[in-house]
Structure formats: structure tokens, C-alpha cells
Design a protein around this motif. Structure first.
Motif, mmCIF file in Angstrom:
data_model
loop_
_atom_site.group_PDB
_atom_site.id
_atom_site.type_symbol
_atom_site.label_atom_id
_atom_site.label_comp_id
_atom_site.label_asym_id
_atom_site.label_seq_id
_atom_site.Cartn_x
_atom_site.Cartn_y
_atom_site.Cartn_z
ATOM 1 N N LYS A 203 2.098 2.168 -3.411
ATOM 2 C CA LYS A 203 1.025 2.776 -4.202
ATOM 3 C C LYS A 203 0.837 4.232 -3.810
ATOM 4 C CE LYS A 203 -1.655 -1.507 -4.500
ATOM 5 N NZ LYS A 203 -2.949 -2.136 -4.265
ATOM 6 N N GLN A 204 0.772 4.464 -2.500
ATOM 7 C CA GLN A 204 0.547 5.830 -2.011
ATOM 8 C C GLN A 204 1.653 6.764 -2.476
ATOM 9 O OE1 GLN A 204 0.350 4.990 2.187
ATOM 10 N NE2 GLN A 204 -1.869 5.252 2.248
ATOM 11 N N ILE B 91 8.855 4.162 -4.722
ATOM 12 C CA ILE B 91 8.434 4.750 -5.990
ATOM 13 C C ILE B 91 9.084 4.008 -7.159
ATOM 14 C CG2 ILE B 91 8.485 6.818 -7.441
ATOM 15 C CD1 ILE B 91 8.163 8.477 -4.945
ATOM 16 N N PHE C 194 3.780 6.441 -4.890
ATOM 17 C CA PHE C 194 3.788 6.579 -6.345
ATOM 18 C C PHE C 194 2.699 7.539 -6.826
ATOM 19 C CE2 PHE C 194 2.229 4.979 -10.477
ATOM 20 C CZ PHE C 194 3.369 5.215 -11.238
ATOM 21 N N LEU C 195 1.485 7.375 -6.290
ATOM 22 C CA LEU C 195 0.371 8.233 -6.728
ATOM 23 C C LEU C 195 0.581 9.686 -6.298
ATOM 24 C CD1 LEU C 195 -2.567 5.763 -6.027
ATOM 25 C CD2 LEU C 195 -1.719 6.491 -8.258
ATOM 26 N N MET C 196 1.131 9.871 -5.105
ATOM 27 C CA MET C 196 1.421 11.243 -4.658
ATOM 28 C C MET C 196 2.437 11.889 -5.590
ATOM 29 S SD MET C 196 2.093 10.948 -0.620
ATOM 30 C CE MET C 196 0.950 10.240 0.514
ATOM 31 N N LEU D 95 0.832 -1.214 0.000
ATOM 32 C CA LEU D 95 0.000 0.000 0.000
ATOM 33 C C LEU D 95 0.865 1.262 0.000
ATOM 34 C CD1 LEU D 95 -2.858 1.134 0.037
ATOM 35 C CD2 LEU D 95 -2.803 1.062 2.526
#
Lengths: 330, 163
Positions: B121-122, B152, B124-126, B118
Motif C-alpha cells: 500500500k505504502q 507496486i 503504491f500510494l507513494m 502494508l
């Protein structure tokens, strides 16, 4: 089950060594500050071979897809939230999925590379007016960037990110004035108006004169907004006019005004003027906020909230602020 | 159980009602089960050569399960997305066509990032949606710069290049 998943197109055209290099560059460019020498070195790498260029195009292509979600907050919430509920759902198989908990993260936008190349740009929390050659005055709100592209036929201001107030000057040559955004154009007809670039749409509010909205892939011409009206457009469609309110342009004078504004909406606005994250506990998201707040000190705005509302402000780091329901006394 | 080579028609005749009964028992709902049976055979038809399927019931069960998981995943994503939007300030809520595109994108992103931690993902998306710097992400996630870089890199290699 891997036989049912499809690897995305193009990914296979990039050799693994090049892919790893591209990922390293991506991380380099994500570091701060994005200095010019580093950006140049990256561009040299990118131009050094067709495979490098393909790798970077692939990244940009997927990034464009990622941005369609609108915000990382929503993506994280959905991907993370869906994950936990999926696990629950699988356990119960067909049983209903309960409500999802979680909090909303309000993130400011930043595109250092775009801003780096822009004619005029402001930092987070900064606000500035510029006078263009034809007498047009443009005021940039926080974290905004634009390019000025005037030629013999048109006066075009390209809004790359953020929000601007435009007060157009009279052009002796009578060239039309346009603000270009990612989704299309706002065409000014002698006027004073604001344009704000959102992730997937553009919003326009008109104070004087008229502005025509022109989505880049619209079916026909969009609506024409008059003084006191606002509207917006995505790439494919436009909406409006709706009646406008004062809230939209008080930033020009350095204030944020709120009139029974839900706390979550208010905090989203405050978040635009500061670095880092502002979280709003859903339990207090709908509390109404009213007042006029100076934008130059957002810490003070946040500190004032507990005086007016049953909330407390928690800071985990300088970048991470969470506004939540006040803990019961005792 | 080893069957002789068969076509999709014979597979349906021999195992269709068995699959329907089985799914109906699991889902507790005849319509969902019937839909799923149809989609399952469609998938088998397009992805397998029926003649080479040695264990039809095992294949049918596996395919049905994967389709069902995809459906649940999509529904959960859609719900989570709408939920997250409901908390968004009103003036940030996108118009309907943008929402549809966003949900499609989410389904795709979720699949591309599937299996990653998780936190990867967090981070990377940020980084990629909001353009936050590594330092800001480390502060937000309460972790070290080195960890953020590693996360990342891991998510980027997977998401962009399927590595």
C-alpha cells in the motif's frame, strides 16, 4: 463477505493479459529517468488497441481518485493508521479507539510526464526566470512546470505544477492575461502576483495591481484580490481576500523566511526544495521557527535547526530525513 | 435451524428483536444497535431473496457484522485522516469540501487495497499520488528495488483491475 464488495466499474472490460501489460508499463514509467524513447514506446503500446487504451484510461481514472486524498503522506497515515486502530477496535468491538500515533511524512510532488511535455520547467531545487514574447516575466519556483498558450484573443499561462511569480507586460493588443490551473483561472489586471498549484486547490497572492479568481466550476465570479491580499480557489469555490505576508514570495530572491512559523509548516516548505522525504515528529511540530534561510542548500537549513531548537536531525538515507525531539542528555 | 421460505417481513418479525438484543449486548448501546438492525434488514432486502435464505439468523449476524466493520473502518479512516491533517502545515490544510471528497476517496482506496501488505500500500500510494520514482520509494521504505517493483505491481493489479 465478498458478496458485499463491488468491483469498480470498467475494470471488468480489460482482459487480464492487457491489465498485466498496463501494470508493467506503469512500473516502467515509474523508473528514473523517464527517458523519451520509453515514453514513446509506451504511447505506441497505448494506441495499439482499444483494450490498451481502456486499460490506461482505467488507471488514470483511479489515479484521479487517489489524488483527491491530497497527499500520499495523509493517505498512508490514514490507511495504515486506520488499519491498526481497526484491529484494536475489532478486538474491543465497541470500546473507544485510542489516539493514533505515527509521524507525518512531508513529500515533494513530482509529475515527470507532465514536466516532460511542458514549455518551461524547473527541477527540484531549481529556480528560473523566463521572458515571454509580450514582455511578461515569469519566475518558476522549485519543481514547477508551465505551458505558454498565447493566441489572438488571450494570453494564457498554464501552470501544470508548482509555483510561479508573474510580472505581466503591457500588451499592445490589450489581450487579457490568465493563469490557468487545475481548478480554474486567475485573471490578471496589469500586475505582479504569485500562483501556486496545490493538489486540490490554487493559492494566489497579489503584490501589485489586481487579480480575479475564477474557479472552473464555481457558482459565480470569485473574489478580486488587490495588492497585499491573497486568496485561493478549488474547482467549485473561491476564498479571500485575506491579508498577505512577505513569506509567500521570498523564494524569488532565493530565501525562505520564517516568522514564528510552526516547524512542521517550515519543514513542508523546505521539503519542496529537495528530493526525498522530510519527516517531522509530531512532538516538535509546533515549535516556532524564525529567520531567513538560503534555499540553495537545504542540507544546511536542516543542519542549523538543532542550534535554534531542541531537535535532532536523523538521516536514514539520503532521501529520508527525520526531525525529532532531542534525546535527553546522558 | 432450518426455516420454511419466508419474506423479509416474516424474517423481521421472527428475528428482529433477537438481532436487536444481540447487537445491543455487543455494542452496549441501544441507538447504535437499532441503527444497525435497520441497516442490516435494508441490506438483506436489497442483496438477498428472503425466500432462499435457509439460515436467517446466521445471515443476519454476518450482514450486521460486515456493516459494523464497514462503519468502524470509515470512522477510523476519517479520524486518521483528520489526525494526519492536524499535523499538516496550516497553509496545506484543504477547505472543507475538499476534505469531504478526500474522506470519500480514502474509504474507496482503503477498500480497493484491502488485504494487501502494508508495504505494498505504502509503495503504491507513494508512486501514484506523489509520483516518486522506484529508487526513491526503495530508499524511503528501506527495501530493494525488486521488492518495490513487485509490491507496486501487486497493488496496481488489485487496485486498477481487481486482480
Amino acid at each position: 463477505m465478498s458478496s458485499f464488495t463491488f468491483s469498480a466499474p470498467d475494470a471488468a472490460d480489460v482482459p487480464e493479459t492487457v491489465a498485466r501489460q498496463a501494470v508493467q508499463w506503469l512500473i516502467e514509467l515509474q523508473s528514473e529517468p523517464p527517458d523519451e524513447a520509453r515514453v514513446r514506446a509506451w504511447m505506441r503500446w497505448r494506441q495499439a488497441s482499444a483494450a490498451h487504451e481502456r486499460a490506461w484510461r482505467r488507471i488514470e481514472e483511479v489515479d484521479a481518485r487517489l489524488r483527491q486524498v491530497g497527499s500520499a503522506a495523509v493517505a498512508i497515515e490514514a490507511v495504515g493508521g486506520a488499519e491498526s486502530s481497526r484491529r484494536r477496535a475489532l478486538k474491543l468491538l465497541a470500546a473507544g479507539i485510542g489516539g493514533l500515533g505515527g509521524t507525518l511524512l512531508l513529500l515533494p510532488r513530482a509529475s515527470p510526464l507532465q514536466a516532460w511535455a511542458a514549455t518551461h520547467a524547473t527541477q527540484v531545487g531549481e529556480r528560473r526566470s523566463v521572458q515571454l514574447d509580450d514582455g511578461t516575466r515569469v519566475t518558476l519556483n522549485t519543481d514547477s512546470a508551465l505551458n505558454v498558450r498565447y493566441d489572438a484573443a488571450r494570453r494564457v499561462v498554464e501552470l501544470l505544477q508548482g509555483e510561479i511569480l508573474v510580472e505581466t507586460g503591457r500588451d499592445p493588443a490589450g489581450r487579457p492575461f490568465l493563469v490557468r490551473t487545475a481548478q480554474g483561472h486567475a485573471r490578471a489586471l496589469g500586475t505582479r502576483f504569485t500562483v501556486r498549484q496545490y493538489e486540490a486547490s490554487t493559492r494566489v497572492a497579489v503584490w501589485e495591481g489586481q487579480v480575479a479568481l475564477e474557479p472552473s466550476h464555481g457558482a459565480g465570479p470569485g473574489p478580486c484580490l488587490r495588492a497585499g491580499e491573497r486568496g485561493g480557489y478549488s474547482a467549485t469555490s473561491a476564498w479571500g481576500p485575506e491579508s498577505s505576508d512577505r513569506y509567500d514570495a521570498s523564494w524569488v530572491r532565493g530565501y525562505l523566511t520564517a516568522d514564528h512559523t510552526p516547524l512542521a509548516v517550515f519543514l513542508a516548505e523546505v521539503a519542496r526544495y529537495r528530493h526525498g522525504w522530510v519527516q517531522c515528529d509530531p512532538a516538535v511540530a509546533r515549535l516556532p521557527v524564525s529567520g531567513t534561510f538560503p534555499l540553495d542548500d537545504t542540507d544546511r537549513i536542516l543542519a542549523s535547526l538543532p542550534h535554534a531548537l531542541p531537535v535532532q536531525v536523523r538521516r536514514r538515507t539520503r532521501y529520508w530525513v527525520r526531525v525529532e525531539a532531542r534525546a535527553p542528555a546522558g | 435451524m432450518r426455516s420454511s421460505p419466508m419474506t423479509i417481513e416474516t424474517m423481521y418479525r421472527c428475528h428482529g428483536s433477537w438481532l436487536l438484543a444481540r447487537l445491543q449486548r455487543k455494542l452496549g448501546n441501544r441507538w447504535d444497535a437499532a441503527d444497525l438492525v435497520q441497516n442490516t434488514f435494508l441490506k438483506v432486502l436489497t442483496s438477498f431473496d428472503a425466500a432462499t435464505v435457509a439460515e436467517p439468523r446466521a445471515v443476519l449476524t454476518t450482514v450486521a457484522r460486515s456493516i459494523w466493520i464497514d462503519q468502524l473502518r470509515r470512522q477510523a479512516l476519517e479520524r486518521a485522516y483528520l489526525e494526519a491533517l492536524a499535523q499538516q502545515p496550516e497553509n496545506l490544510v484543504p477547505p472543507p469540501e475538499v476534505r469531504l471528497i478526500a474522506i470519500e476517496a480514502l474509504v474507496e482506496i482503503d477498500r480497493m487495497l484491502d488485504g494487501l501488505p502494508l508495504q505494498a500500500k505504502q509503495a503504491f500510494l507513494m508512486a501514484r499520488i506523489e509520483g516518486l520514482s522506484l529508487g526513491e520509494i526503495a530508499a524511503a521504505l528501506g527495501t530493494s528495488l525488486a521488492t518495490v517493483k513487485r509490491r507496486i505491481a501487486q497493488a496496481a493489479a488489485r487496485c486498477y483491475f481487481g486482480l
